[in-house]
Design an enzyme around this catalytic site. Structure first.
Site, PDB file in Angstrom:
ATOM      1  N   LYS A  76       0.884  -1.213  -0.009  1.00 50.01           N
ATOM      2  CA  LYS A  76      -0.001  -0.057  -0.064  1.00 50.01           C
ATOM      3  C   LYS A  76       0.797   1.286   0.043  1.00 50.01           C
ATOM      4  CE  LYS A  76      -3.894   1.989   2.751  1.00 50.01           C
ATOM      5  NZ  LYS A  76      -4.511   1.722   3.666  1.00 50.01           N
ATOM      6  N   SER A 151      -9.603   2.123   3.342  1.00 48.87           N
ATOM      7  CA  SER A 151      -8.844   2.839   2.270  1.00 48.87           C
ATOM      8  C   SER A 151      -7.791   1.892   1.476  1.00 48.87           C
ATOM      9  CB  SER A 151      -8.172   3.808   3.312  1.00 48.87           C
ATOM     10  OG  SER A 151      -7.252   3.372   4.096  1.00 48.87           O
ATOM     11  N   SER A 175     -10.063  -0.316   7.452  1.00 47.51           N
ATOM     12  CA  SER A 175      -9.807  -0.232   6.116  1.00 47.51           C
ATOM     13  C   SER A 175      -8.847  -1.352   5.619  1.00 47.51           C
ATOM     14  CB  SER A 175      -8.669   0.978   5.963  1.00 47.51           C
ATOM     15  OG  SER A 175      -9.277   2.120   6.315  1.00 47.51           O
TER      16      SER A 175
END
Length: 484
Positions: A76, A151, A175
């Site tokens: 990420k 997210s 998330s």
């Protein structure tokens, strides 16, 4: 090769049925082929990846390989990776090249993995749909007109579409688990402090936690083993022994006590998700587990408590982005205040600005006691309720999300509706507990997840329960169409 799990690919590499170079090339090709339609990667690093793959093949040939050696992963884009752009999906950091590695990426790298790219996300991890990214929204591989969750939507999307077998992610209020549920993959949020936050760009420091997104619980155990452990560079890192997660997977669940909080089965919950959970609980009972009704009466307060605390911490953490030291700087500022104001106004997106303003408000004189202090007291109450419940049961099972993936753009103008996407996940972060989301069925052709919550530093127990469920079902093997 993209249909294999991380564990299966590891076996293929060890048995020399495929080389790391071949494997990495195959996943890079898929990422390049499908990323335009999904937008799950911000950056791809083919030259770096192939160089790492060649080195991994040398280690395998010399008999010096570990379980992750030669396996492709993605990170990420909130984790610092030395020498590579780390943007947090924000214009503010669009030009930022990280000078050092996050501990989590450093440890996975040291275990021999091959980073092929950095995944897209909500800007500064603030969002529930991966639509707030400076680089455009991520699309759900099951239906590209729908969100993948957020997210960590880029990581979940990439694993679901089999563009990479595993990815790192972060979880502040759900998330990891929420996008894992909406994309039909496995996502584990460890106990707060289990994975170092050093080099993980901060959103809300008392809530953020890194973890893996994978196809299976077994794969999550592999990646978590590499990521976990004490780190003296992180003051919140827990000096607690790391279990052998893979060894714990095959324990019987006969006699397991599963807590079922009725508060989580609210009117907002889609009927197919309720049916999926009912089916899962029946399988657990057939395997010898017992279902125990428990109470978590203040669950409904978790959303306002979370958004007060998270926004307050975000306001503090993001004050460092001022156009002076690093990140976006406006052109031709008239004075220092103009530099600060225009750099921040231009560099941050609307959702980030909303949370900064909310956080500044709740921390301001006259409102601190009414909002922030009260939220912290309620946080303690929520934590104590979980502790009491987990004295009665071994794990708690809940839905991960109230609905399946919703259409792109449908909640951007309604922040409250967007925030309610996390209603079943945020309380876990407030309490600092570990939780995992695994695929449990479908709602109108879209995947849904089951959340399993455990006690502090009992990730091994969570992974065991999740793995046993995945031995009885095949939801985790389903792939979105059109990308076979």
């Amino acid at each position: 090769m993209h249909e294999y799990t991380l564990m299966e690919l590891s076996r293929l590499l060890r048995e020399r049925e495929v080389s790391s170079v071949e494997l990495v090339n195959a996943f890079l090709h898929r990422a390049e082929q499908f990323n335009d339609g999904l937008n799950c990667f911000i950056s791809l690093f083919p030259e770096h990846a192939l160089e790492r793959a060649r080195a991994a093949d040398g280690l395998i040939a010399a008999g010096e390989a570990g379980p992750l050696t030669g396996l492709p992963v993605a990170h990420k884009d909130i984790f610092c990776t030395a020498g590579f752009k780390t943007s947090c999906a924000s214009k503010m950091l669009d030009n930022f090249i990280a000078p050092y590695n996050a501990t989590a990426t450093e440890r996975i790298d040291a275990a021999g993995s091959v980073m092929i790219g950095k995944t897209n996300m909500d800007e500064f991890a603030m969002g529930s749909s991966s639509e707030t990214s400076f680089y455009g929204p991520v699309r759900n591989p099951w239906d590209t007109d729908r969100v993948p969750g957020g997210s960590s939507g880029g990581s979940a999307c990439a694993v679901s579409a089999r563009l990479v077998p595993a990815a790192t992610a972060t979880d502040t209020g759900g998330s990891i688990r929420q996008p894992a549920a909406l994309c039909g993959v496995t996502g584990l949020k460890p106990t707060y402090g289990r994975v170092s936050r050093y080099g993980m760009i901060a959103y809300a420091s008392s809530l953020d936690q890194g973890g893996p997104i994978t196809q299976t619980a077994q794969d999550a155990a592999m990646l978590l083993s590499a990521m976990s452990g004490y780190d003296r560079r992180d003051a919140t890192s827990a000096d607690v022994k790391v279990d052998n997660y893979l060894d714990a997977l095959n324990k019987e669940i006969k006699g397991l006590k599963i807590g079922l909080p009725r508060e989580y089965f609210s009117a907002e919950l889609e009927r197919p998700i309720t049916d999926a959970l009912d089916g899962a609980l029946k399988l657990f009972e057939q395997a010898g587990a017992s279902i125990v009704d428990i109470e978590l009466p203040h669950t409904e307060l978790s959303i306002p408590v979370y958004y007060v605390i998270a926004s307050a911490e975000c306001s503090s953490n993001l004050s460092r982005y001022d156009g002076v030291r690093f990140g976006h700087r406006c052109t031709d500022p008239g004075d220092i205040m103009d530099l600060f104001c225009r750099s921040r106004s231009e560099g941050f997106g609307n959702e980030v600005k909303r949370r900064i303003m909310t956080g500044t408000y709740v921390l301001s004189a006259g409102y601190y006691d009414a909002y922030y202090l009260k939220a912290q007291r309620l946080r303690r109450l929520l934590r104590d309720e979980f502790r009491a419940a987990l004295e009665q049961v071994d794990v708690i099972v809940t839905p991960t999300t109230p609905t399946a993936a919703f259409p792109l753009g449908s909640r951007l103008d309604d922040p409250v509706a967007m925030y309610l996407s996390d209603i079943y996940t945020v309380s876990v972060n407030l309490a600092g507990l570990p939780a995992i989301s695994i695929p449990a069925g479908f709602s109108h052709g879209l995947p849904v997840g089951m959340q399993i919550i455990g006690n502090y530093f009992r990730e091994a127990a969570l992974l065991n329960v999740a793995h046993q469920y995945q031995q009885m079902t095949d939801w985790h093997k389903r792939m979105p169409g059109g990308r076979q």
